[in-house]
Scaffold this motif. Structure first.
Motif, mmCIF file in Angstrom:
data_model
loop_
_atom_site.group_PDB
_atom_site.id
_atom_site.type_symbol
_atom_site.label_atom_id
_atom_site.label_comp_id
_atom_site.label_asym_id
_atom_site.label_seq_id
_atom_site.Cartn_x
_atom_site.Cartn_y
_atom_site.Cartn_z
ATOM 1 N N PRO A 137 69.422 52.573 45.290
ATOM 2 C CA PRO A 137 69.253 53.944 45.788
ATOM 3 C C PRO A 137 70.563 54.478 46.296
ATOM 4 O O PRO A 137 71.121 53.780 46.887
ATOM 5 C CB PRO A 137 68.122 54.021 46.594
ATOM 6 C CG PRO A 137 68.047 52.613 47.295
ATOM 7 C CD PRO A 137 68.602 51.647 46.087
ATOM 8 N N PRO A 138 70.669 55.857 46.341
ATOM 9 C CA PRO A 138 71.741 56.367 46.886
ATOM 10 C C PRO A 138 72.216 55.863 48.563
ATOM 11 O O PRO A 138 73.163 55.875 49.040
ATOM 12 C CB PRO A 138 71.721 57.786 46.834
ATOM 13 C CG PRO A 138 70.649 58.004 45.516
ATOM 14 C CD PRO A 138 69.869 56.799 45.616
ATOM 15 N N ASP A 139 71.010 56.018 49.318
ATOM 16 C CA ASP A 139 71.254 55.725 50.727
ATOM 17 C C ASP A 139 71.821 54.327 50.967
ATOM 18 O O ASP A 139 72.226 53.993 52.112
ATOM 19 C CB ASP A 139 70.035 56.022 51.363
ATOM 20 C CG ASP A 139 69.083 54.979 51.131
ATOM 21 O OD1 ASP A 139 68.361 54.868 50.162
ATOM 22 O OD2 ASP A 139 68.421 54.147 52.044
ATOM 23 N N ALA A 140 71.452 53.596 50.005
ATOM 24 C CA ALA A 140 72.098 51.976 50.216
ATOM 25 C C ALA A 140 73.599 52.028 50.022
ATOM 26 O O ALA A 140 74.200 51.133 50.674
ATOM 27 C CB ALA A 140 71.377 50.996 48.995
ATOM 28 N N VAL A 141 74.165 53.065 49.375
ATOM 29 C CA VAL A 141 75.762 52.928 48.949
ATOM 30 C C VAL A 141 76.604 53.891 49.931
ATOM 31 O O VAL A 141 77.562 53.843 50.028
ATOM 32 C CB VAL A 141 76.098 52.612 47.679
ATOM 33 C CG1 VAL A 141 75.383 51.678 46.833
ATOM 34 C CG2 VAL A 141 75.470 54.191 47.156
ATOM 35 N N THR A 142 75.795 54.727 50.817
ATOM 36 C CA THR A 142 76.205 55.949 51.456
ATOM 37 C C THR A 142 75.812 55.677 52.885
ATOM 38 O O THR A 142 75.057 55.615 53.278
ATOM 39 C CB THR A 142 75.888 57.117 50.743
ATOM 40 O OG1 THR A 142 74.709 57.458 50.854
ATOM 41 C CG2 THR A 142 76.585 57.457 49.406
ATOM 42 N N ALA A 143 76.956 55.864 53.685
ATOM 43 C CA ALA A 143 76.768 56.074 55.112
ATOM 44 C C ALA A 143 76.221 57.351 55.858
ATOM 45 O O ALA A 143 76.744 58.552 55.074
ATOM 46 C CB ALA A 143 78.052 55.535 55.973
ATOM 47 N N ILE A 152 66.292 53.719 56.630
ATOM 48 C CA ILE A 152 66.775 53.804 55.076
ATOM 49 C C ILE A 152 65.534 54.178 54.293
ATOM 50 O O ILE A 152 64.169 54.448 54.847
ATOM 51 C CB ILE A 152 66.897 52.257 54.660
ATOM 52 C CG1 ILE A 152 65.569 51.482 55.053
ATOM 53 C CG2 ILE A 152 68.045 51.670 55.227
ATOM 54 C CD1 ILE A 152 65.577 49.962 54.516
ATOM 55 N N SER A 153 65.830 54.411 53.099
ATOM 56 C CA SER A 153 64.445 55.200 52.169
ATOM 57 C C SER A 153 63.502 54.172 51.916
ATOM 58 O O SER A 153 63.992 52.856 51.901
ATOM 59 C CB SER A 153 65.117 55.624 50.932
ATOM 60 O OG SER A 153 65.706 54.493 50.140
ATOM 61 N N GLN A 193 62.411 63.089 53.639
ATOM 62 C CA GLN A 193 61.719 62.469 52.789
ATOM 63 C C GLN A 193 60.917 61.225 53.779
ATOM 64 O O GLN A 193 61.277 61.078 54.841
ATOM 65 C CB GLN A 193 62.589 61.745 51.765
ATOM 66 C CG GLN A 193 63.189 62.602 51.104
ATOM 67 C CD GLN A 193 62.231 63.513 50.063
ATOM 68 O OE1 GLN A 193 61.255 62.925 49.554
ATOM 69 N NE2 GLN A 193 62.670 64.784 49.776
ATOM 70 N N GLU A 194 60.058 60.542 53.086
ATOM 71 C CA GLU A 194 59.488 59.332 53.657
ATOM 72 C C GLU A 194 60.535 58.347 54.084
ATOM 73 O O GLU A 194 61.505 58.259 53.029
ATOM 74 C CB GLU A 194 58.567 58.803 52.939
ATOM 75 C CG GLU A 194 57.073 59.542 52.829
ATOM 76 C CD GLU A 194 56.127 58.795 51.883
ATOM 77 O OE1 GLU A 194 56.406 57.729 51.276
ATOM 78 O OE2 GLU A 194 54.827 59.098 52.274
ATOM 79 N N ARG A 195 60.709 57.406 55.101
ATOM 80 C CA ARG A 195 61.437 56.732 55.415
ATOM 81 C C ARG A 195 61.102 55.372 56.159
ATOM 82 O O ARG A 195 59.829 55.440 56.629
ATOM 83 C CB ARG A 195 62.849 57.353 56.322
ATOM 84 C CG ARG A 195 62.091 57.772 57.732
ATOM 85 C CD ARG A 195 62.760 59.237 58.040
ATOM 86 N NE ARG A 195 62.261 59.433 59.379
ATOM 87 C CZ ARG A 195 61.199 60.104 59.519
ATOM 88 N NH1 ARG A 195 60.520 60.430 58.542
ATOM 89 N NH2 ARG A 195 61.032 60.417 60.936
ATOM 90 N N VAL A 196 61.938 54.462 56.182
ATOM 91 C CA VAL A 196 61.438 53.118 57.079
ATOM 92 C C VAL A 196 62.510 52.896 58.068
ATOM 93 O O VAL A 196 63.792 52.845 58.087
ATOM 94 C CB VAL A 196 61.384 52.023 56.287
ATOM 95 C CG1 VAL A 196 61.233 50.594 56.778
ATOM 96 C CG2 VAL A 196 60.434 52.271 54.958
ATOM 97 N N ASN A 197 62.199 52.635 59.363
ATOM 98 C CA ASN A 197 63.067 52.312 60.461
ATOM 99 C C ASN A 197 63.445 50.712 60.366
ATOM 100 O O ASN A 197 62.600 50.046 60.484
ATOM 101 C CB ASN A 197 62.448 52.805 61.924
ATOM 102 C CG ASN A 197 63.474 52.330 62.855
ATOM 103 O OD1 ASN A 197 64.028 51.369 62.964
ATOM 104 N ND2 ASN A 197 63.567 53.324 63.809
ATOM 105 N N VAL A 198 64.702 50.447 60.043
ATOM 106 C CA VAL A 198 64.719 49.078 59.458
ATOM 107 C C VAL A 198 64.986 48.207 60.695
ATOM 108 O O VAL A 198 64.890 47.081 60.612
ATOM 109 C CB VAL A 198 66.112 48.931 58.659
ATOM 110 C CG1 VAL A 198 67.510 49.448 59.642
ATOM 111 C CG2 VAL A 198 66.377 47.739 57.825
#
Length: 214
Positions: A137-143, A152-153, A193-198
């Protein structure tokens, strides 16, 4: 008594009294009142939303962290951090999640350096998680703009479940349930969007027995 003082001296005394009163109100009374209310009503947030393990603060749910393997030679100029497969990984951070280095790379979306970096990150993440690069997904490669975002998504969190389960010898279904338990809904029900606090997810993961199923 001040009636016998020159006008300039009376003005200065009035200004001094006002300075002392305002200093007491804004520098002492108001901060103490706000701190007291915050501690009484929002104690956890007022203390920095700290995450504790065995009574010791190990992070904050407001600031992301890197979860890397120990570096054999941390002082070496060529030593590169390596992500630890046992943990869910956050999105990239230009400042390494250092609060003193908060900020972005400031590279534009058409900058070749940024484009090449994103392509390389996509390949590395796909290889690390044994998935198709197209599924990253996009958020994995963009800061993030702040470089401190702990979220993270849900797509990125779920993409990592198989790798985490494999590295820890856990039931993949148990890891997926843990991710689902940490999904946060949209703000006010419609923003974002829905998200997860890593950080919170990895803290919960640390409390599970390695090789366990629940």
């Amino acid at each position: 008594m001040t009636d016998f003082l020159p006008i300039r001296a009376r003005v200065l005394l009035s200004a001094l009294r006002m300075l002392l009163v305002l200093t007491a109100i804004t520098g002492l009374i108001y901060p103490l009142a706000v701190t007291g209310v915050a501690q009484a009503l929002f104690g956890d947030q007022a203390d920095g939303s700290r995450i504790k393990q065995n009574g010791k603060a190990v992070g904050s749910s407001l600031i992301g962290q890197e979860f890397n393997l120990p570096q054999p030679n941390p002082e070496g100029p060529d030593e590169q951090p390596r992500p630890d497969p046992r943990w869910f990984q956050p999105r990239p951070s230009s400042g390494g999640y250092d609060p003193l280095a908060s900020g972005a790379s400031n590279l534009g979306p058409h900058d070749k350096r940024l484009i090449d970096t994103i392509h390389q990150r996509r390949r590395d993440i796909a290889r690390f998680n044994h998935v198709d690069p197209a599924s990253v997904p996009p958020d994995a490669v963009t800061a993030g703009g702040s470089g401190l975002d702990p979220h993270i998504s849900t797509a990125y969190a779920r993409l990592q479940t198989a790798r985490v389960a494999r590295a820890r010898g856990m039931d993949p279904a148990a890891v997926r349930r843990l991710v689902d338990d940490h999904v946060q809904g949209r703000i006010l029900g419609f923003l974002g969007q829905e998200r997860v606090n890593v950080v919170e997810l990895n803290h919960a993961l640390a409390t599970l027995p390695q090789g366990g199923t629940s």
